[in-house]
Design an enzyme around this catalytic site. Structure first.
Site, PDB file in Angstrom:
ATOM      1  CE1 TYR A  52      -2.985  -2.991   0.424  1.00 44.26           C
ATOM      2  CE2 TYR A  52      -3.627  -2.344   2.687  1.00 44.26           C
ATOM      3  CZ  TYR A  52      -3.860  -3.104   1.827  1.00 44.26           C
ATOM      4  OH  TYR A  52      -4.595  -4.290   1.741  1.00 44.26           O
ATOM      5  CG  HIS A 110      -0.845  -8.662   0.522  1.00 45.60           C
ATOM      6  ND1 HIS A 110      -0.534  -7.294   0.567  1.00 45.60           N
ATOM      7  CD2 HIS A 110      -2.342  -8.546   0.268  1.00 45.60           C
ATOM      8  CE1 HIS A 110      -1.508  -6.411   0.197  1.00 45.60           C
ATOM      9  NE2 HIS A 110      -2.653  -7.079   0.312  1.00 45.60           N
ATOM     10  CE  LYS A 234      -9.609   4.999   1.089  1.00 48.59           C
ATOM     11  NZ  LYS A 234     -10.694   5.518  -0.255  1.00 48.59           N
ATOM     12  CB  SER A 235     -13.786   6.314   4.830  1.00 47.65           C
ATOM     13  OG  SER A 235     -14.312   7.563   4.407  1.00 47.65           O
ATOM     14  NE  ARG A 240     -18.730   8.379   2.162  1.00 45.96           N
ATOM     15  CZ  ARG A 240     -18.788   8.191   0.951  1.00 45.96           C
ATOM     16  NH1 ARG A 240     -17.152   8.001   0.461  1.00 45.96           N
ATOM     17  NH2 ARG A 240     -19.509   8.637  -0.059  1.00 45.96           N
ATOM     18  CG  ASN A 244     -17.701   3.318   7.872  1.00 45.43           C
ATOM     19  OD1 ASN A 244     -18.752   3.406   7.394  1.00 45.43           O
ATOM     20  ND2 ASN A 244     -16.383   3.268   6.804  1.00 45.43           N
TER      21      ASN A 244
HETATM   22  N1  LIG Z   1      -5.623  -8.730   1.623  1.00 47.85           N
HETATM   23  C1  LIG Z   1      -5.942  -8.092   0.609  1.00 47.85           C
HETATM   24  O1  LIG Z   1      -5.797  -8.506  -0.542  1.00 47.85           O
HETATM   25  C2  LIG Z   1      -6.930  -6.975   0.608  1.00 47.85           C
HETATM   26  C3  LIG Z   1      -7.687  -6.536  -0.634  1.00 47.85           C
HETATM   27  C4  LIG Z   1      -8.347  -5.263  -0.527  1.00 47.85           C
HETATM   28  C5  LIG Z   1      -8.621  -4.609   0.635  1.00 47.85           C
HETATM   29  N2  LIG Z   1      -8.023  -5.095   1.796  1.00 47.85           N
HETATM   30  C6  LIG Z   1      -8.188  -4.258   3.242  1.00 47.85           C
HETATM   31  O2  LIG Z   1      -9.453  -4.080   3.365  1.00 47.85           O
HETATM   32  C7  LIG Z   1      -9.624  -2.614   3.618  1.00 47.85           C
HETATM   33  C8  LIG Z   1     -11.070  -2.298   3.305  1.00 47.85           C
HETATM   34  O3  LIG Z   1     -11.386  -2.694   1.699  1.00 47.85           O
HETATM   35  P1  LIG Z   1     -11.203  -1.624   0.611  1.00 47.85           P
HETATM   36  O4  LIG Z   1     -10.715  -0.482   0.831  1.00 47.85           O
HETATM   37  O5  LIG Z   1     -10.975  -2.241  -0.679  1.00 47.85           O
HETATM   38  O6  LIG Z   1     -12.860  -1.310   0.426  1.00 47.85           O
HETATM   39  P2  LIG Z   1     -14.274  -0.879   1.679  1.00 47.85           P
HETATM   40  O7  LIG Z   1     -13.750  -0.644   2.890  1.00 47.85           O
HETATM   41  O8  LIG Z   1     -15.336  -1.945   1.138  1.00 47.85           O
HETATM   42  O9  LIG Z   1     -14.655   0.434   0.866  1.00 47.85           O
HETATM   43  C9  LIG Z   1     -13.965   1.777   0.734  1.00 47.85           C
HETATM   44  C10 LIG Z   1     -14.770   2.410  -0.309  1.00 47.85           C
HETATM   45  O10 LIG Z   1     -16.204   2.810   0.171  1.00 47.85           O
HETATM   46  C11 LIG Z   1     -16.202   4.139   0.384  1.00 47.85           C
HETATM   47  N3  LIG Z   1     -16.878   4.292   1.791  1.00 47.85           N
HETATM   48  C12 LIG Z   1     -16.423   3.827   2.998  1.00 47.85           C
HETATM   49  N4  LIG Z   1     -17.151   4.157   4.058  1.00 47.85           N
HETATM   50  C13 LIG Z   1     -18.415   4.628   3.292  1.00 47.85           C
HETATM   51  C14 LIG Z   1     -19.586   5.030   3.805  1.00 47.85           C
HETATM   52  N5  LIG Z   1     -19.805   4.907   5.251  1.00 47.85           N
HETATM   53  N6  LIG Z   1     -20.523   5.484   2.901  1.00 47.85           N
HETATM   54  C15 LIG Z   1     -20.252   5.483   1.601  1.00 47.85           C
HETATM   55  N7  LIG Z   1     -19.315   4.916   1.183  1.00 47.85           N
HETATM   56  C16 LIG Z   1     -18.153   4.844   1.984  1.00 47.85           C
HETATM   57  C17 LIG Z   1     -14.656   4.805   0.518  1.00 47.85           C
HETATM   58  O11 LIG Z   1     -14.732   6.069  -0.114  1.00 47.85           O
HETATM   59  P3  LIG Z   1     -14.079   7.327   0.558  1.00 47.85           P
HETATM   60  O12 LIG Z   1     -12.602   6.787   1.150  1.00 47.85           O
HETATM   61  O13 LIG Z   1     -14.016   8.259  -0.557  1.00 47.85           O
HETATM   62  O14 LIG Z   1     -14.808   7.986   1.948  1.00 47.85           O
HETATM   63  C18 LIG Z   1     -13.998   3.828  -0.401  1.00 47.85           C
HETATM   64  O15 LIG Z   1     -14.300   4.289  -1.774  1.00 47.85           O
HETATM   65  C19 LIG Z   1      -8.660  -2.202   2.904  1.00 47.85           C
HETATM   66  O16 LIG Z   1      -8.592  -0.771   3.244  1.00 47.85           O
HETATM   67  C20 LIG Z   1      -7.483  -2.961   2.933  1.00 47.85           C
HETATM   68  O17 LIG Z   1      -7.001  -2.783   4.472  1.00 47.85           O
HETATM   69  C21 LIG Z   1      -7.182  -6.081   1.789  1.00 47.85           C
END
Ligand SMILES: NC(=O)c1ccc[n+]([C@@H]2O[C@H](COP(=O)([O-])OP(=O)(O)OC[C@H]3O[C@@H](n4cnc5c(N)ncnc54)[C@H](OP(=O)(O)O)[C@@H]3O)[C@@H](O)[C@H]2O)c1
Length: 283
Positions: A52, A110, A234-235, A240, A244
């Site tokens: 990241y 990972h 993530k946000s 948000r 969350n």
């Molecule tokens: N191990 C792996 O391979 C892997 C892969 C992917 C992710 N991850 C981990 O999982 C975490 C979370 O997954 P992710 O970042 O892919 O996606 P996520 O948490 O499912 O979604 C993040 C997205 O949703 C938006 N969002 C967040 N809260 C919101 C709310 N309350 N209302 C509306 N929209 C909202 C955010 O926008 P804004 O930021 O613009 O607010 C961002 O665009 C990652 O940060 C990482 O730590 C791990």
């Protein structure tokens, strides 16, 4: 109901806060601000990764918060470029140096990368076992491991991973891998818990949100925690980050849980890469 974050016991006796804050796709320049906000709101679990590119800023934000290191659960992950044992040892040293920490709470492989390195993620795992034995990784686990990958570790390695961090959200229940975890005492961490926002407009989700007086994101995150999975949405949006966090002062009834679970589209619902074929290696 008070909004208290539960801690869950891992198979090695350590504990992890069920809700954390993920920093995937947060630019380094924005990371310290976002993590600082999350810590201010009350999050005590941060999920980052070498790939990241923001481990240093995560460490910086934790130090700047004034919160004791021991009160924040920090996870990072091994780069896909560092699966060979000596590379993994160097990469782990670099992760600790970037974070500015002398130990990490949880360190993960990972991706399994079964098509690279002769498919030998077992040797990589054995190096993570060293990190746990020498105390620099309190807990160790994997990410994106499919059932056959977990079965191979069970047959060839000593330590059972504490967690498997995999894609899970209402459109992709990933039930077979979750089920293996339940049976073998490996906790599931659900990544992209709100499918990067893509499930929030679903009519079933918005209907339950209206009925419960919560937002779609809160409803979906609550669904995860009632299933027992660990999440770290993530946000970079301060409101948000607060929203969350407010998911432990209400409950979904069985009917609502079932309606969300039934949104599962199987493989068609997967948004991220498939672990059997994913072979990205950073230059
Ligand atoms: N191990 C792996 O391979 C892997 C892969 C992917 C992710 N991850 C981990 O999982 C975490 C979370 O997954 P992710 O970042 O892919 O996606 P996520 O948490 O499912 O979604 C993040 C997205 O949703 C938006 N969002 C967040 N809260 C919101 C709310 N309350 N209302 C509306 N929209 C909202 C955010 O926008 P804004 O930021 O613009 O607010 C961002 O665009 C990652 O940060 C990482 O730590 C791990």
């Amino acid at each position: 109901m008070v909004n208290t974050i539960p801690t869950i016991s891992l198979n090695d006796g350590n504990t992890i806060p069920q809700l954390g804050f993920g920093v995937f796709q947060i630019a380094p320049k924005d990371t310290a601000r976002a993590v600082g906000k999350a810590l201010e709101v009350g999050y005590r679990h941060i999920d980052t990764a070498e790939m990241y590119g923001n481990e240093a800023e995560v460490g910086e934000a934790i130090r700047a918060s004034g919160i004791d290191r021991g009160e924040v659960f920090v996870t990072s992950k091994l780069s896909n470029a560092a699966h060979r044992p000596d590379d993994a040892r160097r990469a782990f040293d670099a992760t600790l140096a970037a974070l500015g920490m002398d130990y990490i709470d949880l360190f993960l492989i990972h991706w399994p990368l079964p098509t690279l390195y002769d498919g030998d993620f077992v040797s990589t795992w054995k190096v993570l076992e060293e990190f746990q034995r020498d105390g620099r990784a309190r807990s160790i686990g994997v990410s994106n491991f499919q059932v056959p990958h977990l079965e191979r570790l069970a047959a060839e390695a000593e330590i059972v991973p504490a967690v498997n961090q995999i894609e899970v959200h209402p459109y992709f229940g990933n039930e077979e891998v979750r089920e293996y975890g339940r049976k073998h005492n490996i906790l599931t961490e659900a990544w992209s818990p709100i499918a990067q926002g893509n499930v929030l407009g679903d009519p079933t989700v918005t209907d339950i949100a209206e009925q419960t007086g919560r937002t779609p994101a809160q409803v979906v995150l609550r669904w995860h925690v009632q299933r027992g999975d660990i999440i770290f949405p993530k946000s970079t949006t301060p409101s948000r980050i607060e929203e969350n966090f407010q998911i432990f002062d209400f409950e979904l009834d069985d009917a609502a849980m079932e309606r969300i679970t039934s949104l599962d589209r199987g493989e068609a619902g997967r948004q991220g890469a498939h672990p059997d074929t994913f072979d990205y290696v950073p230059a």
